[in-house]
Design a protein around this motif. Structure first.
Motif, PDB file in Angstrom:
ATOM      1  N   SER A 648      58.219 -56.428 -64.412  1.00 44.12           N
ATOM      2  CA  SER A 648      58.141 -56.678 -62.773  1.00 44.12           C
ATOM      3  C   SER A 648      57.618 -58.317 -62.397  1.00 44.12           C
ATOM      4  N   GLY A 649      57.514 -58.859 -63.802  1.00 46.36           N
ATOM      5  CA  GLY A 649      56.716 -60.458 -64.315  1.00 46.36           C
ATOM      6  C   GLY A 649      56.559 -60.792 -65.346  1.00 46.36           C
ATOM      7  N   VAL A 650      57.280 -61.819 -65.859  1.00 52.19           N
ATOM      8  CA  VAL A 650      56.845 -62.324 -67.352  1.00 52.19           C
ATOM      9  C   VAL A 650      55.817 -64.113 -66.835  1.00 52.19           C
ATOM     10  N   THR A 651      55.550 -64.304 -67.803  1.00 50.79           N
ATOM     11  CA  THR A 651      54.708 -65.396 -68.114  1.00 50.79           C
ATOM     12  C   THR A 651      53.730 -65.369 -69.464  1.00 50.79           C
ATOM     13  N   GLU A 652      53.825 -67.271 -70.079  1.00 51.45           N
ATOM     14  CA  GLU A 652      53.511 -67.503 -70.866  1.00 51.45           C
ATOM     15  C   GLU A 652      52.725 -66.415 -71.945  1.00 51.45           C
ATOM     16  N   TRP A 653      51.898 -65.883 -70.742  1.00 46.11           N
ATOM     17  CA  TRP A 653      50.956 -65.052 -71.152  1.00 46.11           C
ATOM     18  C   TRP A 653      51.068 -63.279 -72.030  1.00 46.11           C
ATOM     19  N   GLY A 654      52.224 -63.740 -71.502  1.00 44.81           N
ATOM     20  CA  GLY A 654      52.342 -61.327 -71.080  1.00 44.81           C
ATOM     21  C   GLY A 654      53.691 -61.321 -70.106  1.00 44.81           C
ATOM     22  N   ILE A 655      53.961 -60.134 -70.007  1.00 46.66           N
ATOM     23  CA  ILE A 655      54.463 -59.607 -68.654  1.00 46.66           C
ATOM     24  C   ILE A 655      53.659 -58.690 -68.389  1.00 46.66           C
ATOM     25  N   TYR A 656      54.367 -58.662 -67.347  1.00 40.84           N
ATOM     26  CA  TYR A 656      53.691 -56.683 -66.300  1.00 40.84           C
ATOM     27  C   TYR A 656      54.805 -56.030 -66.258  1.00 40.84           C
ATOM     28  N   LEU A 687      60.384 -63.555 -72.288  1.00 41.05           N
ATOM     29  CA  LEU A 687      59.636 -63.289 -73.400  1.00 41.05           C
ATOM     30  C   LEU A 687      60.677 -63.395 -74.413  1.00 41.05           C
ATOM     31  N   VAL A 688      60.863 -64.467 -75.358  1.00 40.37           N
ATOM     32  CA  VAL A 688      62.323 -64.420 -76.538  1.00 40.37           C
ATOM     33  C   VAL A 688      61.825 -63.727 -77.993  1.00 40.37           C
ATOM     34  N   GLY A 689      62.054 -62.636 -79.212  1.00 39.02           N
ATOM     35  CA  GLY A 689      60.991 -62.958 -80.108  1.00 39.02           C
ATOM     36  C   GLY A 689      62.180 -64.064 -80.585  1.00 39.02           C
ATOM     37  N   GLU A 690      61.161 -64.281 -81.724  1.00 41.37           N
ATOM     38  CA  GLU A 690      61.022 -65.330 -82.885  1.00 41.37           C
ATOM     39  C   GLU A 690      62.360 -65.189 -84.156  1.00 41.37           C
ATOM     40  N   VAL A 691      62.172 -63.665 -84.548  1.00 39.63           N
ATOM     41  CA  VAL A 691      63.284 -63.317 -85.317  1.00 39.63           C
ATOM     42  C   VAL A 691      64.154 -62.795 -84.990  1.00 39.63           C
ATOM     43  N   SER A 692      64.549 -61.394 -84.170  1.00 39.23           N
ATOM     44  CA  SER A 692      65.102 -60.975 -83.889  1.00 39.23           C
ATOM     45  C   SER A 692      65.813 -61.415 -82.273  1.00 39.23           C
ATOM     46  N   LYS A 693      65.873 -62.418 -81.724  1.00 42.97           N
ATOM     47  CA  LYS A 693      65.772 -62.917 -80.464  1.00 42.97           C
ATOM     48  C   LYS A 693      66.018 -61.816 -79.835  1.00 42.97           C
ATOM     49  N   ASN A 694      65.050 -60.377 -79.491  1.00 42.86           N
ATOM     50  CA  ASN A 694      65.151 -59.702 -78.504  1.00 42.86           C
ATOM     51  C   ASN A 694      65.087 -60.559 -77.630  1.00 42.86           C
ATOM     52  N   ILE A 695      65.513 -60.462 -76.421  1.00 39.96           N
ATOM     53  CA  ILE A 695      64.506 -60.310 -75.289  1.00 39.96           C
ATOM     54  C   ILE A 695      64.381 -59.566 -74.362  1.00 39.96           C
ATOM     55  N   LEU A 696      62.654 -60.240 -73.424  1.00 38.22           N
ATOM     56  CA  LEU A 696      62.413 -59.157 -72.671  1.00 38.22           C
ATOM     57  C   LEU A 696      61.926 -59.467 -70.970  1.00 38.22           C
ATOM     58  N   GLN A 697      63.327 -59.743 -70.267  1.00 41.04           N
ATOM     59  CA  GLN A 697      62.852 -60.074 -68.937  1.00 41.04           C
ATOM     60  C   GLN A 697      62.769 -58.967 -67.968  1.00 41.04           C
ATOM     61  N   LEU A 698      62.688 -60.478 -66.355  1.00 46.08           N
ATOM     62  CA  LEU A 698      62.857 -59.608 -65.299  1.00 46.08           C
ATOM     63  C   LEU A 698      63.693 -58.291 -65.456  1.00 46.08           C
ATOM     64  N   GLY A 699      62.927 -56.315 -65.063  1.00 50.85           N
ATOM     65  CA  GLY A 699      64.140 -55.776 -64.719  1.00 50.85           C
ATOM     66  C   GLY A 699      63.748 -54.905 -65.374  1.00 50.85           C
ATOM     67  N   ASP A 700      63.927 -55.095 -67.271  1.00 51.51           N
ATOM     68  CA  ASP A 700      63.726 -54.569 -68.354  1.00 51.51           C
ATOM     69  C   ASP A 700      62.765 -53.057 -67.875  1.00 51.51           C
TER      70      ASP A 700
END
Length: 725
Positions: A648-656, A687-700
């Protein structure tokens, strides 16, 4: 002989803020260091030398210039503004002011003892290292609050109170003689009394001990105290209310329109005690329908200038917390005399409408009445009539717990009112009204007020029936007075902010939705389509929340700009005077104008409107905190479970993450997400994973577990487990 090295530790004093304040107060005048030292009452050579040094610093920063040798004046292009400080949780804040297009960053060292929501005077300047301006607080014009709630840590000769408010960046120092009855570790309410220039922390005193952290009543009282809201009535106010004559008299009935013989009923939540409104129904000889919207006549009992009225005005609203209501009026009025209880005669203030089959208003009448309620329904019971078209109320939803039969005239009245309400609603929507049926989180509580389960309150036809007739009364009362160009209390709602709509567009486009920006009407109809489309989908709560955030806040004002969200040119609050003071003001003004009175002072009423909006805002924050508290309490008992949630939220210190099944929201810290090293990408709020390039974004959708449930801070921390692919 070598000089001894200078002892470290005695820092030289920084006078820049004080010098700047002196020069700013008289921008046309030049000052030398002696005049500044005299103003600051400094006589020692060390301080004077520091003033000379700080004058050079200010000059180097282009804040002041040297008009002649040793004389300084503030640079005339310097930017001074008055506004408010909006702190964040990282010990810095933003300066907010109508004159500036964007909020200006205030670093911690520039706060100069200002706290969240304080009214301040600042100087805005451009930092050389960045193009973004910054502000420095020069003066605190008005403290937003001086009372704070926190936990006390008692040392030998003094104590400190640490607040639970993340925006409060300092603790409060309490001298030994101002501890009151407080014991170490208690939750206390403290008053900030002074903040000496040289002190790191403000000085205060304990006003009230609220109890031990984590105890239910302590935490609920702490929420109220945090917002300066009361939880009981002063004895003299209760005594005054208990002496009011609440009897129904023949003399008073004679002054009113007698509607006791007209079919009348109430529809309210099943646990309600204060029934503000009732509807009456009759078919007229011409085939039209007369529908009366009858509102508790609070202003009959609540006389201006009394201690009861003063108390009600100060509160301005009832506060609805998860386990209790803190009423605006004492119980003798709110639950008894004013409450439109079944089978009792009551004084009401009414808006009576004649409607045809197309739900067009043919005629309106406003005035004081007396009614008799024939039936009390819960929303569930009324919904049962609407859905089944039957006169049988099943035992499982009946207020009595037993099946019963509703008299046929009441069934017919309910069905016809539902039919008319649906037409009114359709018209409103086609005029551009926005349908915010946001899901409300409710809790099943046991006798100890502990949450045993979570459920969601959804508005159905019976809720809409009441809503539409209340909206009709509110609109028509406002229109009746507004067209006379007389001072009135309006409920206004401005158009949404275009920047916020663009941000909403950026988020919802990820889910395949869009907003049509062509015209005002297109915006509102595409918002409605969006809110309909997301219903029942995983992203519903996220989209609902973000859409509400794009909206301006509805407020009370004497200046009518209409109500955007409802698509009304005139709108006021008239229908809930037991729980809202603006409705009491609307009743008084309506009666005053019906009696032929002159227009009242706009200035006086604007101040009352402003106070009412402020108190409504505090009550809403307290309500949100109490829900958050109950969610944390509920999650404490579910620590070993895995939950599916939506980001529900993404910031530089983590995800809500908001858990789908119970709407509890918590934080997964970026450094604790173990399947990769993640960095924050502010372009796509992900948030983007450096190795896997996995993306964690709003709504996931992601799976989480409770890591920590902090009742005092009302904060949930989650462990991130995995993404739901």
């Amino acid at each position: 002989m070598n000089k001894k090295p200078r002892k470290m530790g005695k820092k030289s004093k920084d006078f820049t803020a004080q010098i700047f304040k002196i020069l700013s107060k008289e921008p046309s005048k030049s000052f030398n260091y002696k005049q500044i030292a005299a103003t600051l009452e400094l006589k020692d050579t060390k301080s004077r030398n520091e003033i000379i040094r700080d004058l050079k610093v200010l000059k180097a920063q282009d804040k002041i210039h040297e008009t002649e040798i040793g004389k300084y004046q503030v640079i005339s292009k310097a930017e001074y503004y008055e506004g408010y400080l909006d702190m964040n949780s990282r010990k810095s804040g933003y300066f907010v002011c109508d004159e500036l297009e964007e909020d200006v960053y205030v670093p911690k060292q520039n706060l100069n003892h200002a706290l969240d929501k304080d009214k301040v005077k600042v100087y805005v300047y451009n930092r050389r290292s960045s193009r973004k301006p910054e502000a420095e607080v020069l003066e605190i014009l008005e403290r937003a609050k001086t009372e704070f709630v926190g936990v006390i840590d008692i040392q030998k000769n003094f104590a400190f109170v640490t607040t639970t408010n993340a925006k409060m960046y300092t603790d409060i120092f309490i001298p030994k003689n101002k501890l009151g009855e407080a014991q170490n570790g208690d939750v206390v309410l403290v008053e900030m009394e002074d903040w000496p220039k040289k002190a790191d922390s403000p000085f205060g005193k304990v006003i009230k001990v609220l109890g031990k952290p984590g105890e239910h009543n302590t935490e609920i009282h702490a929420i109220l105290a945090e917002y300066g809201l009361p939880y009981d009535f002063p004895i003299e106010v209760e005594a005054y209310a208990n002496k009011i004559d609440t009897s129904i008299t023949t003399e008073e009935i004679a002054k009113r329109r007698d509607m006791r013989n007209v079919l009348t009923f109430t529809i309210d939540p099943k646990d309600a005690k204060d029934f503000d409104d009732a509807l009456s129904f009759q078919v007229l000889d011409n085939g039209n329908y007369e529908i009366g919207v009858h509102i508790a006549d609070v202003s009959h009992y609540l006389q201006e200038g009394t201690i009861l009225d003063e108390e009600a005005y100060n509160r301005a609203t009832s506060v609805y917390l998860v386990d209790r209501v803190v009423p605006m009026l004492p119980e003798v009025l709110s639950n008894f005399a004013c409450s439109l209880r079944p089978h009792e005669e009551k004084y009401t203030f009414s808006a009576v409408f004649q409607l045809n089959n197309k739900a067009e208003v043919i005629d309106s009448w406003f005035g004081r009445t007396v009614i008799y309620s024939d039936q009390r329904f819960s929303y569930e019971e009324a919904q049962s009539i609407i859905e089944s078209k039957s006169d049988i109320i099943p035992a499982e939803i009946s207020l009595t717990g037993k099946e019963y039969k509703v008299p046929q005239p009441i069934v017919e009245a309910t069905l016809k009112q539902d039919e008319l309400a649906k037409i009114l609603r359709r018209k409103r929507m086609s005029n551009g009204a926005i349908s915010f049926d946001k899901v409300e989180v409710k809790f099943h509580l046991n006798q100890e007020a502990e949450p045993t389960g979570v459920y969601f309150k959804v508005a159905k036809d019976a809720n809409h029936l009441i809503e539409e007739f209340m909206l009709l009364a509110n609109r028509k009362v406002a229109e009746f007075i507004g067209k006379q160009k007389k001072t009135f209390v309006y409920r206004i709602h401005d158009e949404p902010n275009e920047d916020k709509l663009m941000n909403l567009q950026a988020v919802i486009s990820k889910f395949g939705y869009s907003i049509n920006f062509k015209s005002k009407k297109d915006i509102s109809s595409s918002l409605n389509s969006l809110l309909t489309e997301v219903q029942g989908k995983k992203e519903q709560n996220l989209v609902d929340t973000l859409a509400i955030r794009t909206m301006s806040k509805a407020v009370y004002s004497t200046e009518n700009i209409g109500h955007y969200g409802l698509a009304f040119d005139y709108y006021s609050h008239f229908t809930s005077p037991i729980r809202r003071y603006p409705d009491v003001m609307a009743h008084r003004l309506l009666q005053h104008y019906l009696d032929g009175g002159k227009s009242v002072s706009e200035e006086d009423y604007e101040a009352k409107c402003h106070h009412s909006s402020d108190m409504e805002n505090l009550a809403a924050q307290a309500e949100r905190d109490s829900i958050k508290y109950m969610q944390v309490k509920y999650m404490q008992d579910h620590k070993d479970e895995e939950f599916l949630g939506v980001i529900s939220g993404v910031t530089e210190w983590g995800i809500y993450v908001e858990i789908i099944e119970n709407k509890c929201e918590g934080m997964c810290r970026i450094r604790e997400i173990k399947d990769d090293y993640y960095t924050f990408d502010d372009k796509q709020y992900a948030l983007v994973g450096e190795v896997s390039k996995n993306i964690l974004q709003l709504g996931d959708e992601v799976y989480v577990k409770v890591k920590n449930a902090d009742l005092v801070k009302k904060q949930l921390d989650f462990w991130y487990i995995r993404k739901n692919e």
